[in-house]
Design an enzyme around this catalytic site. Structure first.
Site, PDB file in Angstrom:
ATOM      1  N   ASP A   2       0.821  -1.209   0.000  1.00 53.92           N
ATOM      2  CA  ASP A   2       0.000   0.000   0.000  1.00 53.92           C
ATOM      3  C   ASP A   2       0.861   1.268   0.000  1.00 53.92           C
ATOM      4  O   ASP A   2       1.988   1.253   0.478  1.00 53.92           O
ATOM      5  CB  ASP A   2      -0.910  -0.009   1.231  1.00 53.92           C
ATOM      6  CG  ASP A   2      -2.233   0.672   0.942  1.00 53.92           C
ATOM      7  OD1 ASP A   2      -2.334   1.376  -0.081  1.00 53.92           O
ATOM      8  OD2 ASP A   2      -3.159   0.500   1.738  1.00 53.92           O
ATOM      9  N   ARG A  15      -0.305   9.381  -9.831  1.00 54.00           N
ATOM     10  CA  ARG A  15      -0.442   8.112  -9.103  1.00 54.00           C
ATOM     11  C   ARG A  15       0.218   6.955  -9.855  1.00 54.00           C
ATOM     12  O   ARG A  15       0.817   6.072  -9.258  1.00 54.00           O
ATOM     13  CB  ARG A  15      -1.928   7.794  -8.878  1.00 54.00           C
ATOM     14  CG  ARG A  15      -2.616   8.695  -7.856  1.00 54.00           C
ATOM     15  CD  ARG A  15      -4.087   8.286  -7.696  1.00 54.00           C
ATOM     16  NE  ARG A  15      -4.210   6.891  -7.289  1.00 54.00           N
ATOM     17  CZ  ARG A  15      -4.105   6.462  -6.028  1.00 54.00           C
ATOM     18  NH1 ARG A  15      -3.893   7.319  -5.050  1.00 54.00           N
ATOM     19  NH2 ARG A  15      -4.218   5.184  -5.748  1.00 54.00           N
ATOM     20  N   HIS A  19       2.774   3.809  -8.819  1.00 54.93           N
ATOM     21  CA  HIS A  19       2.651   2.375  -9.104  1.00 54.93           C
ATOM     22  C   HIS A  19       3.910   1.864  -9.792  1.00 54.93           C
ATOM     23  O   HIS A  19       4.375   0.760  -9.512  1.00 54.93           O
ATOM     24  CB  HIS A  19       1.417   2.097  -9.957  1.00 54.93           C
ATOM     25  CG  HIS A  19       0.121   2.395  -9.261  1.00 54.93           C
ATOM     26  ND1 HIS A  19      -0.119   1.995  -7.955  1.00 54.93           N
ATOM     27  CD2 HIS A  19      -0.990   3.062  -9.655  1.00 54.93           C
ATOM     28  CE1 HIS A  19      -1.336   2.395  -7.599  1.00 54.93           C
ATOM     29  NE2 HIS A  19      -1.872   3.053  -8.606  1.00 54.93           N
ATOM     30  N   LEU A 113      12.378 -19.494  -5.017  1.00 57.57           N
ATOM     31  CA  LEU A 113      11.342 -18.668  -4.381  1.00 57.57           C
ATOM     32  C   LEU A 113      10.045 -18.791  -5.169  1.00 57.57           C
ATOM     33  O   LEU A 113      10.047 -18.632  -6.385  1.00 57.57           O
ATOM     34  CB  LEU A 113      11.803 -17.197  -4.368  1.00 57.57           C
ATOM     35  CG  LEU A 113      10.767 -16.130  -3.994  1.00 57.57           C
ATOM     36  CD1 LEU A 113      10.360 -16.253  -2.533  1.00 57.57           C
ATOM     37  CD2 LEU A 113      11.322 -14.721  -4.250  1.00 57.57           C
ATOM     38  N   ARG A 175      -5.159  -2.710   8.716  1.00 57.34           N
ATOM     39  CA  ARG A 175      -6.249  -3.599   8.306  1.00 57.34           C
ATOM     40  C   ARG A 175      -5.679  -4.770   7.516  1.00 57.34           C
ATOM     41  O   ARG A 175      -4.597  -4.678   6.961  1.00 57.34           O
ATOM     42  CB  ARG A 175      -7.187  -2.874   7.316  1.00 57.34           C
ATOM     43  CG  ARG A 175      -8.091  -1.841   7.852  1.00 57.34           C
ATOM     44  CD  ARG A 175      -9.062  -1.408   6.735  1.00 57.34           C
ATOM     45  NE  ARG A 175      -8.370  -0.770   5.631  1.00 57.34           N
ATOM     46  CZ  ARG A 175      -8.008   0.498   5.604  1.00 57.34           C
ATOM     47  NH1 ARG A 175      -8.286   1.270   6.633  1.00 57.34           N
ATOM     48  NH2 ARG A 175      -7.386   0.994   4.567  1.00 57.34           N
ATOM     49  N   SER A 177      -7.743  -5.993   4.977  1.00 60.39           N
ATOM     50  CA  SER A 177      -8.318  -5.703   3.665  1.00 60.39           C
ATOM     51  C   SER A 177      -8.524  -6.941   2.788  1.00 60.39           C
ATOM     52  O   SER A 177      -8.120  -6.965   1.624  1.00 60.39           O
ATOM     53  CB  SER A 177      -7.458  -4.667   2.924  1.00 60.39           C
ATOM     54  OG  SER A 177      -7.498  -3.441   3.602  1.00 60.39           O
TER      55      SER A 177
HETATM   56  C1  IPE Z   1      -1.238   0.182  -3.703  1.00 62.46           C
HETATM   57  O1  IPE Z   1      -1.105   1.547  -3.561  1.00 62.46           O
HETATM   58  C2  IPE Z   1      -1.509  -0.127  -5.145  1.00 62.46           C
HETATM   59  C3  IPE Z   1      -2.302  -1.319  -5.434  1.00 62.46           C
HETATM   60  C4  IPE Z   1      -1.932  -2.483  -5.095  1.00 62.46           C
HETATM   61  C5  IPE Z   1      -3.518  -1.206  -6.247  1.00 62.46           C
HETATM   62  P1  IPE Z   1      -2.401   2.499  -3.517  1.00 62.46           P
HETATM   63  O2  IPE Z   1      -2.775   2.836  -4.914  1.00 62.46           O
HETATM   64  O3  IPE Z   1      -3.459   1.864  -2.697  1.00 62.46           O
HETATM   65  O4  IPE Z   1      -1.808   3.768  -2.819  1.00 62.46           O
HETATM   66  P2  IPE Z   1      -2.564   4.810  -1.867  1.00 62.46           P
HETATM   67  O5  IPE Z   1      -3.304   4.015  -0.819  1.00 62.46           O
HETATM   68  O6  IPE Z   1      -3.482   5.590  -2.722  1.00 62.46           O
HETATM   69  O7  IPE Z   1      -1.468   5.622  -1.281  1.00 62.46           O
HETATM   70 MG    MG Z   2      -4.218   2.155  -0.822  1.00 61.20          MG
END
Ligand code: IPE
Ligand code: MG
Length: 221
Positions: A2, A15, A19, A113, A175, A177
């Site tokens: 996360d 964003r 990723h 692994l 969490r 999740s």
């Molecule tokens: C995790 O990062 C990416 C996935 C596994 C989809 P997030 O996209 O949930 O990042 P935040 O929570 O917005 O910071």
């Molecule tokens: Mg997230």
């Protein structure tokens, strides 16, 4: 895994760049786990709930998965990483499915692994499917037999993977999740404020060190 989005937003970046940085962490992490001889890891890459995200973000995530497999497959062969998946990948974009199927086939005999990529994964979905499959077998067999726990477990996505020993959640969330609710029944939980892109080899070592200090009794004395 996360915190990709928060990592990016804190740096004034998109964003999707978070990723991308997250995939670099996966790459480094797999190398490190091979090096320190951890035999199994599950990576919660895309949940059954992640379909609620905006379409462009979902597309970006699967494009990154594709790129990850294309650029890292040779390296995983060299390092002895076997790729498996958990979750119904039939809902994934065809390109991702094809790449994953090829990667599973090619890495199928690697021994160092097992890297379990959880994609369209949800623990409730997993348990529900296992129960339905079990019921279907019962009906086909025309006799009712209560399953042994072991027989039920064999219907989960990756029955040969052992129970989760250590469950790490990044980015300060406290969490589970919908992750491995069955397999993590006795997992030691480790929470860190570091976002996934920031999560380093040292952080892996710190989590494992902490794990080593916990007293595990599995309900015994
Ligand atoms: C995790 O990062 C990416 C996935 C596994 C989809 P997030 O996209 O949930 O990042 P935040 O929570 O917005 O910071
Ligand atoms: Mg997230």
């Amino acid at each position: 895994m996360d915190g990709n989005g928060r990592w990016a937003e804190a740096r004034g970046r998109r964003r999707s760049e978070g990723h991308r940085a997250g995939t670099e962490t996966v790459d480094r992490l797999l190398d490190h786990l091979v090096k320190i001889k951890v035999p199994y890891v599950s990576l919660y890459a895309f949940s059954t709930e992640n379909w609620r995200r905006p379409r462009p973000e979902i597309t970006a995530l699967f494009n990154l998965l594709n790129e990850f497999i294309i650029t890292r497959l040779d390296k995983m062969m060299a390092k002895g990483v076997r790729i498996v998946t958990s979750g119904d990948i039939s809902r994934l974009p065809k390109k991702s499915r094809d790449l994953l199927e090829n990667a599973m086939l090619r890495t199928g005999r690697n021994k160092k692994l097992v890297a379990n990529f959880c994609l369209n994964y949800g623990a409730r979905d997993e348990i529900h499917r296992a129960a339905m499959r079990f019921a279907a077998k019962q009906i086909a067999g025309r006799k009712i037999k209560i399953p042994k726990e072991k027989e039920f477990r064999a219907l989960l996505w990756q029955p040969e993977m052992p129970d989760v020993d250590l469950l790490v959640r990044t980015a300060g969330e406290l969490r589970l999740s919908n992750f491995m609710l069955y397999q993590a029944a006795y997992a030691e939980l480790y929470f860190t404020d570091k976002t996934w892109p920031e999560f380093s080899e040292n952080d892996v070592d710190a989590a494992i060190f902490e794990f080593g200090r916990r007293k595990r009794k599995f309900g015994g004395l």
